[in-house]
Design an enzyme around this catalytic site. Structure first.
Site, PDB file in Angstrom:
ATOM      1  N   ASP A  10     -29.494 -34.582 -52.259  1.00 12.77           N
ATOM      2  CA  ASP A  10     -29.087 -33.181 -52.383  1.00 12.77           C
ATOM      3  C   ASP A  10     -29.608 -32.452 -51.157  1.00 12.77           C
ATOM      4  O   ASP A  10     -30.493 -32.944 -50.449  1.00 12.77           O
ATOM      5  CB  ASP A  10     -29.673 -32.573 -53.670  1.00 12.77           C
ATOM      6  CG  ASP A  10     -29.368 -31.080 -53.800  1.00 12.77           C
ATOM      7  OD1 ASP A  10     -28.245 -30.673 -53.440  1.00 12.77           O
ATOM      8  OD2 ASP A  10     -30.240 -30.316 -54.223  1.00 12.77           O
ATOM      9  N   SER A  11     -29.086 -31.249 -50.929  1.00  9.21           N
ATOM     10  CA  SER A  11     -29.583 -30.433 -49.824  1.00  9.21           C
ATOM     11  C   SER A  11     -31.051 -30.047 -50.039  1.00  9.21           C
ATOM     12  O   SER A  11     -31.747 -29.708 -49.100  1.00  9.21           O
ATOM     13  CB  SER A  11     -28.740 -29.166 -49.711  1.00  9.21           C
ATOM     14  OG  SER A  11     -28.795 -28.452 -50.927  1.00  9.21           O
ATOM     15  N   TYR A  42     -27.583 -25.676 -47.571  1.00 12.28           N
ATOM     16  CA  TYR A  42     -26.349 -26.113 -46.918  1.00 12.28           C
ATOM     17  C   TYR A  42     -25.217 -25.114 -47.199  1.00 12.28           C
ATOM     18  O   TYR A  42     -24.260 -25.015 -46.433  1.00 12.28           O
ATOM     19  CB  TYR A  42     -25.892 -27.472 -47.474  1.00 12.28           C
ATOM     20  CG  TYR A  42     -26.681 -28.693 -47.054  1.00 12.28           C
ATOM     21  CD1 TYR A  42     -27.889 -28.615 -46.361  1.00 12.28           C
ATOM     22  CD2 TYR A  42     -26.192 -29.966 -47.364  1.00 12.28           C
ATOM     23  CE1 TYR A  42     -28.587 -29.761 -46.011  1.00 12.28           C
ATOM     24  CE2 TYR A  42     -26.880 -31.116 -47.008  1.00 12.28           C
ATOM     25  CZ  TYR A  42     -28.080 -31.016 -46.339  1.00 12.28           C
ATOM     26  OH  TYR A  42     -28.759 -32.159 -46.000  1.00 12.28           O
ATOM     27  N   GLY A  43     -25.310 -24.419 -48.340  1.00 16.30           N
ATOM     28  CA  GLY A  43     -24.186 -23.626 -48.839  1.00 16.30           C
ATOM     29  C   GLY A  43     -23.758 -22.468 -47.967  1.00 16.30           C
ATOM     30  O   GLY A  43     -22.648 -21.966 -48.097  1.00 16.30           O
ATOM     31  N   CYS A  73     -25.151 -32.771 -54.900  1.00 13.23           N
ATOM     32  CA  CYS A  73     -25.063 -31.433 -54.323  1.00 13.23           C
ATOM     33  C   CYS A  73     -23.615 -30.922 -54.397  1.00 13.23           C
ATOM     34  O   CYS A  73     -22.693 -31.597 -53.910  1.00 13.23           O
ATOM     35  CB  CYS A  73     -25.511 -31.526 -52.865  1.00 13.23           C
ATOM     36  SG  CYS A  73     -25.353 -29.998 -51.940  1.00 13.23           S
ATOM     37  N   GLU A 151     -34.897 -20.337 -56.460  1.00 12.25           N
ATOM     38  CA  GLU A 151     -36.021 -20.897 -55.693  1.00 12.25           C
ATOM     39  C   GLU A 151     -37.198 -19.931 -55.631  1.00 12.25           C
ATOM     40  O   GLU A 151     -38.332 -20.347 -55.404  1.00 12.25           O
ATOM     41  CB  GLU A 151     -35.561 -21.309 -54.296  1.00 12.25           C
ATOM     42  CG  GLU A 151     -34.480 -22.374 -54.401  1.00 12.25           C
ATOM     43  CD  GLU A 151     -34.554 -23.442 -53.330  1.00 12.25           C
ATOM     44  OE1 GLU A 151     -35.097 -23.151 -52.268  1.00 12.25           O
ATOM     45  OE2 GLU A 151     -34.046 -24.556 -53.586  1.00 12.25           O
ATOM     46  N   CYS A 185     -22.900 -25.780 -58.699  1.00 12.80           N
ATOM     47  CA  CYS A 185     -24.021 -25.860 -57.772  1.00 12.80           C
ATOM     48  C   CYS A 185     -25.245 -26.335 -58.553  1.00 12.80           C
ATOM     49  O   CYS A 185     -25.417 -25.963 -59.727  1.00 12.80           O
ATOM     50  CB  CYS A 185     -24.258 -24.469 -57.163  1.00 12.80           C
ATOM     51  SG  CYS A 185     -25.802 -24.302 -56.258  1.00 12.80           S
ATOM     52  N   HIS A 187     -28.245 -25.525 -58.624  1.00 13.47           N
ATOM     53  CA  HIS A 187     -29.229 -24.564 -59.107  1.00 13.47           C
ATOM     54  C   HIS A 187     -28.772 -23.774 -60.338  1.00 13.47           C
ATOM     55  O   HIS A 187     -29.594 -23.195 -61.033  1.00 13.47           O
ATOM     56  CB  HIS A 187     -29.565 -23.550 -57.996  1.00 13.47           C
ATOM     57  CG  HIS A 187     -30.396 -24.114 -56.891  1.00 13.47           C
ATOM     58  ND1 HIS A 187     -30.024 -25.230 -56.177  1.00 13.47           N
ATOM     59  CD2 HIS A 187     -31.593 -23.715 -56.377  1.00 13.47           C
ATOM     60  CE1 HIS A 187     -30.947 -25.477 -55.264  1.00 13.47           C
ATOM     61  NE2 HIS A 187     -31.900 -24.586 -55.362  1.00 13.47           N
TER      62      HIS A 187
HETATM   63  N1  DGL Z   1     -27.475 -28.036 -53.512  1.00 17.17           N
HETATM   64  C1  DGL Z   1     -26.607 -26.946 -53.169  1.00 17.17           C
HETATM   65  C2  DGL Z   1     -25.346 -27.039 -54.028  1.00 17.17           C
HETATM   66  O1  DGL Z   1     -25.341 -27.640 -55.090  1.00 17.17           O
HETATM   67  C3  DGL Z   1     -27.276 -25.601 -53.366  1.00 17.17           C
HETATM   68  C4  DGL Z   1     -28.319 -25.276 -52.321  1.00 17.17           C
HETATM   69  C5  DGL Z   1     -27.739 -25.168 -50.930  1.00 17.17           C
HETATM   70  O2  DGL Z   1     -27.020 -24.207 -50.617  1.00 17.17           O
HETATM   71  O3  DGL Z   1     -27.987 -26.084 -50.148  1.00 17.17           O
HETATM   72  O4  DGL Z   1     -24.333 -26.516 -53.653  1.00 17.17           O
END
Ligand code: DGL
Length: 271
Positions: A10-11, A42-43, A73, A151, A185, A187
């Site tokens: 994951d990111s 990453y988003g 992710c 976060e 996503c 989160h």
């Molecule tokens: N893991 C990213 C997602 O599920 C969320 C966090 C990010 O923006 O990197 O899209």
């Protein structure tokens, strides 16, 4: 039969929301997890950068001789769609199983999708849902403040700050009368107790972490890749920055289970 580990990336640490159900479904499997904590989020990035990062993340997992790669992710799953063709082992991500679960769940054929800016810009969920059933009506909304809120620990269901943010993001989706909402996503499942009351009991929330874990387990079984280990599988965690913070941030996603966990540092640019 294959006793090599499953690779999950994951990111950041949000992908732990997929590792948790994966371990519950397949307790005898070893899992290697990589969270790109040095380059998250990453988003908010462009597609080329996300693709390059995703390739490096997958190459790191392959260097540990994984038998399967799961991109937990939402952003990687919807933007780095080329990964399946690049990898020498079977690959899965959150897109297909989550879209399928939503199509199966909806009764009024109206599905909402929330995700990062990159995920919503990609249009991948709409395409996948329409590939499965072209008659579905899909409404999408980027929720860029959700990741930093989670976060930073703004996850209390009584806190007016995340409630107000969620209310604004969800209003256009609710206006379309959706009965199913994809949490696209990593989160967002952490905000379920805030999102749930706002959308109401009649709207089904689809958790991409849980759906991708189930899908991964089904693909391993189908491809004869399950382990025959009888003891409990081991999990190893790698991050690209801030190993000291690992336990506290992982705790957001795993709760008390995170207290005994440690992470190892990876120079991800080397992959
Ligand atoms: N893991 C990213 C997602 O599920 C969320 C966090 C990010 O923006 O990197 O899209």
């Amino acid at each position: 039969m294959d006793n090599r580990p499953i690779g999950v990336f994951d990111s950041g640490l949000g992908g732990l929301t997929a590792v948790k159900p994966l371990h519950r479904i397949l307790p005898h499997e070893n899992i290697i997890y990589f969270g790109d904590t040095g380059r998250v989020p990453y988003g908010s990035r462009g597609a080329d950068v996300i693709r390059q990062y995703a390739e490096q993340d997958a190459r790191f997992l392959l260097s540990h001789d994984v038998k399967f790669v799961l991109a937990a992710c939402g952003t990687v799953s919807t933007v780095a769609t080329h990964l399946a063709d690049l990898l020498p082992v079977p690959y899965a991500n959150v897109l297909q199983p989550t879209a399928l679960a939503a199509v199966r769940a909806t009764k009024n054929r109206r599905i909402g999708v929330i995700g990062t800016a990159a995920t919503i810009r990609s249009g991948a969920f709409e395409r996948e849902i329409h590939r499965i059933d072209p008659t579905m009506q899909v409404t999408s909304q980027a929720c860029p403040l959700f990741v930093p809120l989670v976060e930073s620990g703004f996850i209390d269901p009584n806190d007016s700050v995340p409630i107000e943010v969620a209310r604004r993001y969800l209003a256009p989706i609710l206006a379309q009368g959706v009965d199913t909402l994809i949490l696209g996503c990593t989160h967002y499942p952490i905000l379920k107790r805030i999102i749930g009351p706002l959308v109401g009991d009649d709207v089904i929330l689809i958790d991409s972490g849980r759906e991708s874990a189930r899908h991964c387990a089904a693909l391993l079984a189908k491809n004869g890749l399950l382990s025959d280990r009888e003891t409990e599988g081991e999990e190893r965690f790698f991050v690209s920055d801030r190993t000291d913070d690992f336990t506290s941030v992982a705790g957001i996603f795993l709760g008390n289970e995170a207290t005994s966990l440690e992470a190892e540092l990876v120079q991800i640019e080397d992959y």
